[in-house]
Motif scaffolding. Structure first.
Motif, PDB file in Angstrom:
ATOM      1  N   HIS A   1    -111.890 -51.989  31.025  1.00 19.24           N
ATOM      2  CA  HIS A   1    -112.342 -51.772  32.197  1.00 19.24           C
ATOM      3  C   HIS A   1    -113.398 -52.862  32.809  1.00 19.24           C
ATOM      4  O   HIS A   1    -113.362 -53.420  34.017  1.00 19.24           O
ATOM      5  CB  HIS A   1    -112.980 -50.426  32.392  1.00 19.24           C
ATOM      6  N   GLN A   2    -114.213 -53.252  31.938  1.00 24.45           N
ATOM      7  CA  GLN A   2    -115.160 -54.500  32.147  1.00 24.45           C
ATOM      8  C   GLN A   2    -114.296 -55.713  32.506  1.00 24.45           C
ATOM      9  O   GLN A   2    -114.854 -56.493  33.258  1.00 24.45           O
ATOM     10  CB  GLN A   2    -116.147 -54.624  31.070  1.00 24.45           C
ATOM     11  N   GLN A   3    -113.415 -56.065  31.671  1.00 21.60           N
ATOM     12  CA  GLN A   3    -112.904 -57.100  31.752  1.00 21.60           C
ATOM     13  C   GLN A   3    -112.179 -57.254  32.937  1.00 21.60           C
ATOM     14  O   GLN A   3    -111.977 -58.366  33.742  1.00 21.60           O
ATOM     15  CB  GLN A   3    -111.677 -57.496  30.559  1.00 21.60           C
ATOM     16  N   GLU A   4    -111.411 -56.001  33.599  1.00 21.81           N
ATOM     17  CA  GLU A   4    -110.735 -56.159  34.867  1.00 21.81           C
ATOM     18  C   GLU A   4    -111.971 -56.407  36.014  1.00 21.81           C
ATOM     19  O   GLU A   4    -111.552 -57.300  36.903  1.00 21.81           O
ATOM     20  CB  GLU A   4    -110.414 -54.507  35.261  1.00 21.81           C
ATOM     21  N   HIS A   5    -113.055 -56.077  35.859  1.00 14.91           N
ATOM     22  CA  HIS A   5    -113.962 -56.375  36.901  1.00 14.91           C
ATOM     23  C   HIS A   5    -114.497 -57.833  36.960  1.00 14.91           C
ATOM     24  O   HIS A   5    -114.597 -58.555  37.925  1.00 14.91           O
ATOM     25  CB  HIS A   5    -115.476 -55.516  36.859  1.00 14.91           C
TER      26      HIS A   5
ATOM     27  N   ALA B   1    -115.300 -68.635  32.560  1.00 14.67           N
ATOM     28  CA  ALA B   1    -114.635 -67.647  32.763  1.00 14.67           C
ATOM     29  C   ALA B   1    -115.241 -66.667  31.364  1.00 14.67           C
ATOM     30  O   ALA B   1    -115.762 -67.163  30.585  1.00 14.67           O
ATOM     31  CB  ALA B   1    -113.219 -67.659  32.003  1.00 14.67           C
ATOM     32  N   MET B   2    -115.557 -65.548  32.028  1.00 14.91           N
ATOM     33  CA  MET B   2    -116.243 -64.488  30.935  1.00 14.91           C
ATOM     34  C   MET B   2    -115.358 -63.440  30.765  1.00 14.91           C
ATOM     35  O   MET B   2    -114.343 -63.041  31.286  1.00 14.91           O
ATOM     36  CB  MET B   2    -117.540 -63.826  31.936  1.00 14.91           C
ATOM     37  N   ASN B   3    -115.460 -62.774  29.396  1.00 17.42           N
ATOM     38  CA  ASN B   3    -114.570 -61.735  29.349  1.00 17.42           C
ATOM     39  C   ASN B   3    -115.727 -60.344  28.848  1.00 17.42           C
ATOM     40  O   ASN B   3    -117.000 -60.335  29.021  1.00 17.42           O
ATOM     41  CB  ASN B   3    -114.062 -61.890  28.041  1.00 17.42           C
ATOM     42  N   ALA B   4    -115.057 -59.244  28.510  1.00 19.11           N
ATOM     43  CA  ALA B   4    -115.766 -58.085  28.189  1.00 19.11           C
ATOM     44  C   ALA B   4    -116.867 -58.144  26.931  1.00 19.11           C
ATOM     45  O   ALA B   4    -117.916 -57.263  27.125  1.00 19.11           O
ATOM     46  CB  ALA B   4    -114.863 -56.901  27.858  1.00 19.11           C
ATOM     47  N   ASP B   5    -116.718 -59.154  26.182  1.00 17.13           N
ATOM     48  CA  ASP B   5    -117.559 -59.296  25.073  1.00 17.13           C
ATOM     49  C   ASP B   5    -119.046 -59.700  25.901  1.00 17.13           C
ATOM     50  O   ASP B   5    -120.161 -59.595  25.071  1.00 17.13           O
ATOM     51  CB  ASP B   5    -117.258 -60.517  24.153  1.00 17.13           C
ATOM     52  N   ASN B   6    -119.074 -60.326  26.985  1.00 14.21           N
ATOM     53  CA  ASN B   6    -120.444 -60.800  27.574  1.00 14.21           C
ATOM     54  C   ASN B   6    -120.971 -59.594  27.780  1.00 14.21           C
ATOM     55  O   ASN B   6    -122.337 -59.770  28.133  1.00 14.21           O
ATOM     56  CB  ASN B   6    -120.045 -61.743  28.869  1.00 14.21           C
ATOM     57  N   PHE B   7    -120.532 -58.368  27.959  1.00 17.80           N
ATOM     58  CA  PHE B   7    -121.051 -57.198  28.593  1.00 17.80           C
ATOM     59  C   PHE B   7    -121.415 -56.369  27.378  1.00 17.80           C
ATOM     60  O   PHE B   7    -121.904 -55.155  27.690  1.00 17.80           O
ATOM     61  CB  PHE B   7    -120.374 -56.573  29.813  1.00 17.80           C
ATOM     62  N   ASP B   8    -121.052 -56.463  26.256  1.00 19.64           N
ATOM     63  CA  ASP B   8    -121.372 -55.755  25.182  1.00 19.64           C
ATOM     64  C   ASP B   8    -122.939 -55.382  24.835  1.00 19.64           C
ATOM     65  O   ASP B   8    -123.760 -56.198  25.005  1.00 19.64           O
ATOM     66  CB  ASP B   8    -120.746 -56.391  23.804  1.00 19.64           C
ATOM     67  N   GLY B   9    -123.102 -54.175  24.905  1.00 21.26           N
ATOM     68  CA  GLY B   9    -124.426 -53.544  24.753  1.00 21.26           C
ATOM     69  C   GLY B   9    -125.166 -53.334  26.110  1.00 21.26           C
ATOM     70  O   GLY B   9    -126.336 -52.685  26.050  1.00 21.26           O
TER      71      GLY B   9
END
Length: 249
Positions: free
Chosen positions: A163-167, A118-126
């Motif tokens: 929003h990122q977490q929703e995706h 499982a990934m979360n929004a922190d994976n997309f930071d930056g």
């Protein structure tokens, strides 16, 4: 070629400068590098002054300055030192963003090596959506990109993360359904497609052609397909069914 007054055709200048005829034509249209004359057949011919202008433009481009900024500098509307200082600030911001991306990638590596899928929004930071600007503008127009960026920039950090977490959650749910053998047109899959379209609606008012085109891109472009855990075709099929049934054309 006259050695006292050197002159090159557009193809010759492109070759000796390491650029392309298309680039030189674009620079001409912008008023950055002007040919010395046009031949009877419309062929562009360049002289020493044009070569000097081209080398100046290429040098500034190598420093990361945009063509529009270079144009204002060469027109005397902007100071070169100020422009370079602004570029230094931009590079500092970029460096900070890269460091955030590195932390995000390392976080993902750590999760995967520990068996966490499982990934979360922190994976997309930056990560920056602007890298897709040219593609979005080419497909849907400059207004579409500008509008989506305004809406994105208006969100708080918490809203962006949500929003990122929703995706991320939507992609994992598609994966779960596909692995369970649920058909893309099944009620549960269509419920996820509805969530997906609602997610897209933060930036635009989704219509059937837009959603179907985007769904096809998820499969065709490996950068987007990577978000769907090997199930991009399932996502495409579910979205296409939903768009055909529920969205205006």
């Amino acid at each position: 070629m006259n050695t006292e007054n050197r002159e090159w055709s557009i193809q010759e200048l492109a070759r000796i400068s390491g650029t392309t005829s298309r680039t030189l034509r674009h620079y001409h249209e912008l008023g950055l590098v002007l040919p010395a004359r046009l031949g009877a057949n419309g062929m562009r011919y360049y002289d020493d002054a044009a070569l000097a202008a081209l080398l100046n433009v290429l040098a500034l481009r190598s420093l990361g300055l945009s063509l529009e900024r270079i144009k204002t500098i060469r027109a005397g509307e902007a100071d070169l030192v100020n422009a370079l200082e602004s570029r230094v600030r931009e590079l500092g911001e970029l460096q900070a963003q890269v460091q955030r991306q590195k932390r995000s990638v390392q976080l993902t590596i750590d999760q995967l090596t520990k068996g966490q899928t499982a990934m979360n929004a922190d994976n997309f930071d930056g990560f920056d959506n602007s890298v897709y600007q040219e593609e979005v503008e080419a497909r849907w127009g400059k207004d579409a990109y500008a509008s989506s960026q305004r809406q994105w920039n208006a969100l708080s950090k918490e809203q962006r993360n949500a929003h990122q977490q929703e995706h991320v959650d939507i992609a994992l749910e598609y994966q779960r359904l596909a692995e369970a053998g649920i058909e893309p047109d099944a009620e549960s899959a269509q419920a996820v497609a509805a969530r997906h379209v609602a997610w897209l609606a933060v930036f635009t008012k989704p219509a059937q052609p837009y959603v179907v085109g985007l769904a096809e891109m998820y499969v065709a472009d490996p950068r987007f397909a990577a978000n769907y855990h090997g199930r991009a075709e399932y996502v495409r099929d579910a979205l296409t069914v939903y768009a055909d049934r529920e969205l205006p054309r």
